[in-house]
Design a protein around this motif. Structure first.
Motif, short mmCIF file in Angstrom:
data_model
loop_
_atom_site.label_atom_id
_atom_site.label_comp_id
_atom_site.label_asym_id
_atom_site.label_seq_id
_atom_site.Cartn_x
_atom_site.Cartn_y
_atom_site.Cartn_z
N MET A 195 0.83 -1.21 0.00
CA MET A 195 0.00 0.00 0.00
C MET A 195 0.86 1.26 0.00
O MET A 195 0.57 2.22 -0.71
CB MET A 195 -0.93 -0.01 1.22
N ALA A 196 1.94 1.24 0.78
CA ALA A 196 2.82 2.40 0.83
C ALA A 196 3.53 2.62 -0.49
O ALA A 196 3.82 3.76 -0.88
CB ALA A 196 3.84 2.23 1.96
N GLY A 197 3.80 1.52 -1.22
CA GLY A 197 4.51 1.65 -2.49
C GLY A 197 3.65 2.09 -3.64
O GLY A 197 4.17 2.52 -4.68
N LEU A 198 2.32 2.00 -3.50
CA LEU A 198 1.42 2.40 -4.59
C LEU A 198 1.20 3.91 -4.57
O LEU A 198 0.09 4.39 -4.32
CB LEU A 198 0.08 1.66 -4.47
N THR A 199 2.22 4.64 -4.86
CA THR A 199 2.11 6.10 -4.88
C THR A 199 1.31 6.55 -6.10
O THR A 199 1.41 5.96 -7.18
CB THR A 199 3.50 6.74 -4.90
N GLY A 200 0.54 7.59 -5.93
CA GLY A 200 -0.22 8.15 -7.04
C GLY A 200 -1.49 7.41 -7.37
O GLY A 200 -2.13 7.71 -8.39
N VAL A 201 -1.88 6.42 -6.55
CA VAL A 201 -3.11 5.66 -6.81
C VAL A 201 -4.05 5.89 -5.64
O VAL A 201 -3.73 5.59 -4.49
CB VAL A 201 -2.83 4.15 -6.96
N GLU A 202 -5.24 6.45 -5.91
CA GLU A 202 -6.22 6.67 -4.86
C GLU A 202 -6.89 5.35 -4.51
O GLU A 202 -7.37 4.63 -5.38
CB GLU A 202 -7.28 7.68 -5.30
N GLY A 203 -6.91 5.04 -3.24
CA GLY A 203 -7.53 3.80 -2.81
C GLY A 203 -7.59 3.74 -1.30
O GLY A 203 -7.25 4.70 -0.61
N GLY A 204 -8.04 2.61 -0.79
CA GLY A 204 -8.16 2.46 0.64
C GLY A 204 -8.22 1.01 1.05
O GLY A 204 -8.56 0.13 0.26
N GLN A 205 -7.87 0.77 2.31
CA GLN A 205 -7.93 -0.58 2.86
C GLN A 205 -9.36 -0.86 3.30
O GLN A 205 -9.90 -0.17 4.16
CB GLN A 205 -6.96 -0.72 4.02
N THR A 206 -9.96 -1.87 2.71
CA THR A 206 -11.34 -2.21 3.02
C THR A 206 -11.45 -3.32 4.05
O THR A 206 -12.51 -3.54 4.63
CB THR A 206 -12.08 -2.67 1.75
N HIS A 207 -10.36 -4.01 4.26
CA HIS A 207 -10.35 -5.17 5.15
C HIS A 207 -8.89 -5.36 5.57
O HIS A 207 -7.98 -4.86 4.91
CB HIS A 207 -10.88 -6.40 4.39
N ARG A 208 -8.65 -6.10 6.64
CA ARG A 208 -7.26 -6.27 7.07
C ARG A 208 -6.42 -6.98 6.02
O ARG A 208 -5.19 -6.88 6.03
CB ARG A 208 -7.20 -7.05 8.39
N SER A 209 -7.07 -7.69 5.07
CA SER A 209 -6.33 -8.42 4.04
C SER A 209 -6.53 -7.84 2.64
O SER A 209 -6.05 -8.43 1.67
CB SER A 209 -6.77 -9.90 4.02
N TRP A 210 -7.23 -6.70 2.52
CA TRP A 210 -7.55 -6.16 1.20
C TRP A 210 -7.32 -4.65 1.15
O TRP A 210 -7.60 -3.93 2.11
CB TRP A 210 -9.02 -6.43 0.85
#
Length: 253
Positions: A195-210
């Protein structure tokens, strides 16, 4: 390393398959299994087995990657989809190898098609199993030079044919499965690192595994008290109860 790790590219897997086919063909030609030791001198047997294994490598090499891509999208282990695939592909391989034998030795054999199919199935299973086993092992480091540091961006570890558009991330043990519109692959990193490496991509953690890219969301589905997000490509990502309110407030659904 798991099978499907991005360090095994398409070209590398193809070269591995050709090497296994050639080596196994030479070995079978020298040993002469299934009574082939009675069919003339060793050079002719080696010629038959190598050409036959090359034909099998072409047949399996064109078909198995397509099946693997579909299986990976569904999260299936190679040991679940590979065995039935080998059984199906052994049927045309039976006809190919029988025709090659008649071309090399110029005569009809007493072995029936069913028995020939069993022989083709054994050889196909051994070759495919060897390739899957080799691909499940980490590639050896080149010389004694220190390995180059891996990129923190999971997209940099994907095979080229999967592109760089990320739909979602799915944690699997110590790996993260990166889903794209063209398939998925496993990379060795934690979900937080990915998640930290996906710079420039808007998103969010929906679950502890997703983790989900917001642009990939096409809708939501409720099943009782359970909520999930429908994503591009037919994927579905679960939403934990603790994240329902923040995502709803952010306008995700």
């Amino acid at each position: 390393m798991k099978i499907g790790d991005s360090r095994w590219g398409v070209g590398r897997a193809a070269r591995l398959g050709l090497a296994v086919a050639t080596g196994l063909g030479v070995l079978l030609g020298l040993v002469g299994p299934f009574g082939s030791y009675m069919n003339g001198a060793a050079p002719m047997r080696v010629l038959y087995w190598v050409v036959s294994l090359w034909a099998g490598w072409a047949l399996f090499g064109l078909t198995l990657p397509l099946l693997a891509r579909q299986a990976m999208r569904r999260g299936l282990s190679p040991w679940l989809w590979a065995p039935p695939s080998v059984v199906l592909l052994a049927a045309p391989m039976t006809l190919i190898s029988r025709a090659l034998a008649q071309m090399v030795w110029g005569r009809t054999f007493e072995v029936g098609l069913l028995e020939w199919f069993g022989q083709s199935l054994i050889v196909s299973a051994v070759a495919t199993g060897a390739i899957l086993w080799l691909m499940s092992r980490p590639p050896a480091a080149a010389g004694t030079a220190a390995a180059a540091p891996l990129s923190a961006d999971p997209r940099d570890r994907l095979p080229v044919h999967l592109g760089r558009e990320v739909i979602c991330l799915q944690m699997e043990d110590h790996y993260v499965r990166v889903h794209t519109p063209l398939g998925s692959d496993l990379v060795l990193m934690s979900l937080s690192q990915a998640m930290a490496g996906l710079t420039g991509v808007e998103g969010g953690q929906t679950h502890r595994s997703w983790w989900v890219a917001r642009a990939a969301v096409v809708g939501a589905a409720e099943n009782g008290r359970n909520l999930s997000l429908r994503l591009k490509g037919g994927l579905t990502a679960p939403v934990s109860r603790a994240r329902v309110a923040p995502l709803r407030a952010a306008g995700w659904f």
